[in-house]
Structures are given as C-alpha cells and as structure tokens.
Scaffold this motif. Sequence first.
Motif, PDB file in Angstrom:
ATOM      1  N   PHE B 182       9.499   0.590  -9.947  1.00  0.00           N
ATOM      2  CA  PHE B 182      10.061   0.505  -8.601  1.00  0.00           C
ATOM      3  C   PHE B 182      10.487   1.877  -8.085  1.00  0.00           C
ATOM      4  O   PHE B 182      10.315   2.193  -6.902  1.00  0.00           O
ATOM      5  CB  PHE B 182      11.257  -0.456  -8.578  1.00  0.00           C
ATOM      6  N   SER B 183      11.057   2.702  -8.959  1.00  0.00           N
ATOM      7  CA  SER B 183      11.471   4.037  -8.531  1.00  0.00           C
ATOM      8  C   SER B 183      10.269   4.854  -8.093  1.00  0.00           C
ATOM      9  O   SER B 183      10.285   5.501  -7.033  1.00  0.00           O
ATOM     10  CB  SER B 183      12.170   4.786  -9.671  1.00  0.00           C
ATOM     11  N   PHE B 185       7.439   3.752  -7.062  1.00  0.00           N
ATOM     12  CA  PHE B 185       6.908   3.187  -5.827  1.00  0.00           C
ATOM     13  C   PHE B 185       7.678   3.683  -4.621  1.00  0.00           C
ATOM     14  O   PHE B 185       7.095   4.037  -3.591  1.00  0.00           O
ATOM     15  CB  PHE B 185       6.958   1.657  -5.903  1.00  0.00           C
ATOM     16  N   SER B 186       8.994   3.714  -4.747  1.00  0.00           N
ATOM     17  CA  SER B 186       9.821   4.137  -3.623  1.00  0.00           C
ATOM     18  C   SER B 186       9.498   5.571  -3.216  1.00  0.00           C
ATOM     19  O   SER B 186       9.271   5.870  -2.034  1.00  0.00           O
ATOM     20  CB  SER B 186      11.293   4.011  -4.021  1.00  0.00           C
ATOM     21  N   VAL B 187       9.447   6.459  -4.200  1.00  0.00           N
ATOM     22  CA  VAL B 187       9.163   7.866  -3.891  1.00  0.00           C
ATOM     23  C   VAL B 187       7.745   8.019  -3.356  1.00  0.00           C
ATOM     24  O   VAL B 187       7.497   8.739  -2.390  1.00  0.00           O
ATOM     25  CB  VAL B 187       9.378   8.742  -5.152  1.00  0.00           C
ATOM     26  N   ALA B 189       5.861   5.774  -1.815  1.00  0.00           N
ATOM     27  CA  ALA B 189       5.723   5.216  -0.466  1.00  0.00           C
ATOM     28  C   ALA B 189       6.236   6.198   0.567  1.00  0.00           C
ATOM     29  O   ALA B 189       5.630   6.406   1.624  1.00  0.00           O
ATOM     30  CB  ALA B 189       6.480   3.883  -0.375  1.00  0.00           C
ATOM     31  N   LEU B 190       7.378   6.814   0.276  1.00  0.00           N
ATOM     32  CA  LEU B 190       7.942   7.788   1.203  1.00  0.00           C
ATOM     33  C   LEU B 190       6.988   8.950   1.404  1.00  0.00           C
ATOM     34  O   LEU B 190       6.687   9.356   2.532  1.00  0.00           O
ATOM     35  CB  LEU B 190       9.284   8.285   0.661  1.00  0.00           C
ATOM     36  N   PHE B 193       3.862   7.909   3.536  1.00  0.00           N
ATOM     37  CA  PHE B 193       4.112   7.810   4.974  1.00  0.00           C
ATOM     38  C   PHE B 193       4.288   9.185   5.592  1.00  0.00           C
ATOM     39  O   PHE B 193       3.788   9.463   6.685  1.00  0.00           O
ATOM     40  CB  PHE B 193       5.366   6.966   5.246  1.00  0.00           C
ATOM     41  N   PHE B 194       5.024  10.051   4.892  1.00  0.00           N
ATOM     42  CA  PHE B 194       5.302  11.380   5.423  1.00  0.00           C
ATOM     43  C   PHE B 194       4.013  12.160   5.616  1.00  0.00           C
ATOM     44  O   PHE B 194       3.762  12.737   6.673  1.00  0.00           O
ATOM     45  CB  PHE B 194       6.253  12.109   4.471  1.00  0.00           C
ATOM     46  N   GLU B 197       1.721  10.577   8.380  1.00  0.00           N
ATOM     47  CA  GLU B 197       2.188  10.794   9.752  1.00  0.00           C
ATOM     48  C   GLU B 197       2.098  12.248  10.152  1.00  0.00           C
ATOM     49  O   GLU B 197       1.843  12.570  11.309  1.00  0.00           O
ATOM     50  CB  GLU B 197       3.622  10.283   9.904  1.00  0.00           C
TER      51      GLU B 197
END
Lengths: 530, 203
Positions: B182-183, B185-187, B189-190, B193-194, B197
């Motif tokens: 999960f950790s 994945f969180s990093v 995903a961020l 997206f960054f 974009e």
Amino acid sequence: MASDGAPMGSSLHGVSAREPAFAFSTEAGRPEENDASKFDLPVDSEHKAKSLRIFSLANPHMRTFHLSWLSFFTCVVSTFAAAPLIPIIRENLGLTKTDIGNAGVASVSGAIFSRLAMGAVCDLLGPRYGCAFTIMLAAPAVFCMAVIDSAAGYITIRFLIGVSLATFVSCQYWTSTMFNIKIIGTVNALASGWGDMGGGATQLIMPFVYEGILKCGVSPFEAWRIAYFVPGLMHVVMGILVLTTGQDLPDGNLRSLQKQGDANKDDFSKVLLHAVTNYRTWVFVFVYGYSMGVQLTTNNIIAEYYYDRFNLDIRVAGIIAACFGMANLVSRPLGGVLSDIGARYWGMRARLWNIWILQTAGGAFCLWLGRASALPASITAMVLFSFCAQAACGATFGVIPFVSRRSLGIISGMTGAGGNIGAGITQLIFFTLSNYSTGTGIQNMGIMAMACTLPLALIHFPQWGSMLLPPSADADEERYYASEWSEEEKSLGRHRASLKFAENCRSERGRRNAILAGPATPPDSTPEHV
Amino acid sequence: MARRQGAVVVSLLAAVLLGACLPAPAAAGVHLSTLPKALDVTASAKPGQVLHSGVDKVTVTWSLNTTEPAGADAAYKSVQVKLCYAPVSQKDRGWRKSDDDLSKDKACQFKLTQQAYAAGARGSFEYTVARDIPTGSYYVRAYALDASGTQVAYGQTGPAAAFDVAGITGIHASIKVAAGVFSAFSVAALAFFFVVENRKKNK
C-alpha cells in the motif's frame, strides 16, 4: 436600520490571504458573464463563488470545499488514531508513561514546521498538489505504524504522521481560491472546524474497527495493527480523489494562477518583517496555544484518561472522547459567529473580550474536568470545555485578519504553529515529565489555560482600543494599515488595497462609534487627480 | 444543524450515563492487608525464566498453608488465580498500579482460572500463557473466595520472585507485505499523476 457591519462571517477576511491584493473584484467586462453561467453557484468576476451550498458537490467550488475539508479531516484522523488505542498499544510495545507522552508531543510537533512550509509549497505547486503530496506521502507512515515494535519506532511514526497536519494550510489556501472574500471567513471556519472534528471521529472509528477485528478471532496485538490500515486507506483514497476530481482554480488552469501570483507577489522579507515586528502576532501565537494547543493535547490523552480512571470499556471510552472532538462541527464556527455579533455592537473590543471569556471559561471547565470523580460530572465538564475551547479557536481567527493586511498569510501560519507549540509544551509538562496522575495534569492544564489567556489584554489597536483601554481619539484605520508600507511603496500606490480594507473595517469601531466616524482622509494616499 | 448535533450529543451522553448507573462489580472494597495469607501458592516457572506467550505453560498449585490451623478453610468455596505485574513492570506505568483496595487494584489484571476449592487437598491448574499477555515480569496470586464470591484469603509467589513473559509482537508477514504494497502504491500513484499532468502541461 441598516446594519453597519458587513454580513455575518465577512470579518474573517480570508484566513490564508492568498486572495488577490485587490480587496474588491474588478469588473472586467461583459464577456465574463457568459462564462459565469456555466457555474452552479453565483460567481464574481474572478469566478469565485459568492455563496456556499453545503449539500452540493458541484464542480468546482463545492467540490473543492468538500475535498479540502475532507483531506484535512483524514490527516487529523490518522494523527490521533493511536490515542483511543493506547491501552492496547502500550501493552504491545511495552511503553512507559514517558514514551506515551513523548509520542503525543511528537504527533503535534511535526506540523509546526510543515505548516509554515506549506504556504510556499502551495505557491509553487498549487493547493491541489500541496494537499495531494502531503496526504499521499504521509500514507506510508500510517501503514508503517502496523509494523512498529518499539517505543522509538512508535514516537518516530507519530511524528511523521503528524507532519501531515500541514493540510490545514492547503485546505484554507484552496478554499480561498474558490470563494469570494465576503464569505471566505465562514467557509474557512466551517472547513477548519469540520477538519478538526477528525480528532473526535478517530476516537469513534478506531475502537469500533478494532473491536470488529477482535470479533473475527484475531488477538488484540494484531487487531490494532490491522485497524491502522483504515486511516491509511483513507489517505490513499482522498489523495486520488483530490488528484482526479480537484482543480486549483475555478477555471481549472494552474498556469494562470502562477501568472497571477507573480503579478501580486510582495517582497517576502518585508512581509515577514511586518509580521514579526507586530507584537500582536506574538501575543496570538502564545494565546492560541491555550485554545488549539489544549484541544490537541486533550485529543491525545482523553480516551486513555477515561479508560483508566473510570474503568470503561475501550469503545465507551472512545465514544466519550469522541464527544470532545466532534463538537467542532458547530463550536468553532459558533466562535466566529459570536465574534461577529459582538463586533456589530461594540466593535473590536467585543471580539477581544469574546476570545478571553471563551478561552478562560474553557480553562475553568478543564479544571473541573480534572477534578470530577463521578462520570456524569466529568462528561458534562468535558463537553462544556470542548465547546468553549473550540469556540475560542474560531473567535481568535475572527481577529487575526485585522492584525495586518499585508502579512495576513504569515501571521495566520504563525498563529497556527503557535497552537501546535502550545500543544507540545502542554503535553510535555503535564503529561510526560510529570509525576502526578493524568487527572491532576488536566487540572493544571486548565489553570495554565486561564493564566495564559490574560496576555490578550495587551492587544491594543489604536483605532479600536483593547479589552481595558478605549481607542485613541486621533487614530484611524487608514494610518494603522498604511503604516505597513514604506514611503517608497506608498508612492507607487502599492498600499491601495490596504486603504480599501481600512475603509471596510470602520465597522470594527462598533455601532455607536462607526456612525460618528466619517470617512477619514487617508494621510498618505496618492492623490486621485493630479 | 446545531439542533441535530445537540440531539446526538445528548443521546450519546444519556447512553453513557445509563451505563454508568450499572451496579458495581461484586467484592468491591476488600482490602488486601486485611486478608490472611492462608494459601501456599507455587508456580512451576522459576524466577527469571522466560515464558513465550501462546506456547509455554506454567503450572500453579495451591494448598492451605501449614501454619494455618486445620479447618480454617471451611469457608473457602472457590479459588481465583491471577497473574500480577512485578514491581519492575509497574515502574512508570500508572495503569498497572497496586492498590490495597482490591476493587481499585490494577496490578493483577489477568485471571488464569477460577475453580472449586477442595478443603485439605492440593489444587492445581496448568495455564498456557495467553497471546494477549504483554511482555513483562509477573508473579502469581491466588484468592480464596467464599460462597458470595468475596475474597477471604490469598497467597502469592511474588512479588520478590518473578518470572518473565515474552509477549507476541503481533506482526505477521502478511501485515508487513500489505503495508509495503500500500505504501508503494501511494507513492507511485502520486508520482504517476504528477508526471502525466506535467507532460500534459508542457505539451
């Protein structure tokens, strides 16, 4: 009789002060009106919403409101998620009273610096990324709590999770790009109050999740670790929602925000100078520590207190502890509303007395809470304490916007940091280094809150007076706000927004005096017609 | 909205107050110092021995102390055996404090067994250390209860001689893996997206 003051809540002019330097929006011309119709809410010329519709999720304004307060709420939930589970965690990790206290101090200390830095981050990346970065980079820390097995690890992780409280700043920054200056006070008070509610919600969520996992046959020392995945997943979900459904500006364009930001950029060193040389800043930094600071400390210790002193089940202790934080739903906005009502009749002096009365009453109820040995009396004291302390927080931010027009952002940030510093100190003195019981610590905290609210009497505005002194006859609002600009800056007309603000502040003299005071001749304004 | 919130708070308070009105547990107010130390209690764990929770066993035996007159145990109907924290595990931990008033005492929080007392005979119980016993030093105390469940006598193996328990950490491999996944994945995903974009912005 027409009310002298601006509508309720408008005195809380932009807590984060990232709204453009012009206090009024310029009417840019007809073509804007076609664009305005594409928004669900009535908007001004900058496409900021002029009203708040709470039960709407419409893009972009209401969606931003809900995303920003929910992300702050999530971070508060995870920061205080350990508090209701301490009776289990302390046995699993072999924590001593000192360890528990140090962890409590650590959980609120990280935010002191991250909140100060967050303003700059929002300037660089925009509030959407500021929020998303904080919430998604804090998620690993929340998940890692599940694999900690020592006191040192526990303290470190609580520190790292606490850093995520910087989302308070991104929350306020983001709403101020979306909402008009007239309602931003109410919007920010609601958003910050509902976010702070997380401190109460976590005391309900965590014990219930823990008990649910226990019922599945898992042993206690495993169950609390699994329970910690709930706040962690909340972080990830909120982060993704913010990134996929949020936008920085009503028009969705980050680049134009940066262009605007450049145009209005003030000299940071000057802004900082005017913030730190204004003695009122430091009084508020100190005094806010005894409304917000006391609140943060109580979030950390109250569930354990009820568990130990009254021998309650962990869920019942959590429910009672939750009542403390959940009161934020109404009490913080109520403090701002009381401030505005008082100001309507008696001006700034009423606002200051309002803070003093609420904060001192909060301290008195805290003292009662520590002394109460019967459960009903203890809960009553706690509820009254929560209302008064949280309303005092809201009332404080009803006065902060008047301390300075130029340096509002930094002063708001410093005051917020002062809250965390007060929390750390209070937790250290009364609950970590002390040799007496938690109940005695709560009593002492109440006494200290009452004593440390007295410096409020020192806040004196020449044009409005203070708690004990009336205003000076020859002082006016324009002189006070224009004094933040040098002669050179005034000659460039950079202080015009401050003058406009000063004119709008006339209502802070109170009903009687505002009528008597005519529009004063601004002493240093550039002549309109040369 | 304030009204609704007020109603919720009031009902919560009412629920808690009702709970607080429930009768106090039995045997409130008996003082340890008034009880005779009439039971002779032994535990199979030696002082300083480390027992692993969930795995190791300890056998507790009790009988009437030989210094007591015969027949002193006529009133003893049952025996309650408890695991108590040794002083070294109570230090700096107010929630484990000993109190002479047994209704307020927090040093003996774990009940091993409660069983019928046979007068004149030796009772025993084999206890597997439970998985929720925290790491620390312990000794065993046994109370003799009368027919109404009130303590009338006691005996203990400590607090001077204490054995250790090594509690479980509660950390499983599956928890470690889940936290790591999960950790990451969180990093990730961020970062995703960054980067995406930024690329869109620069196009």
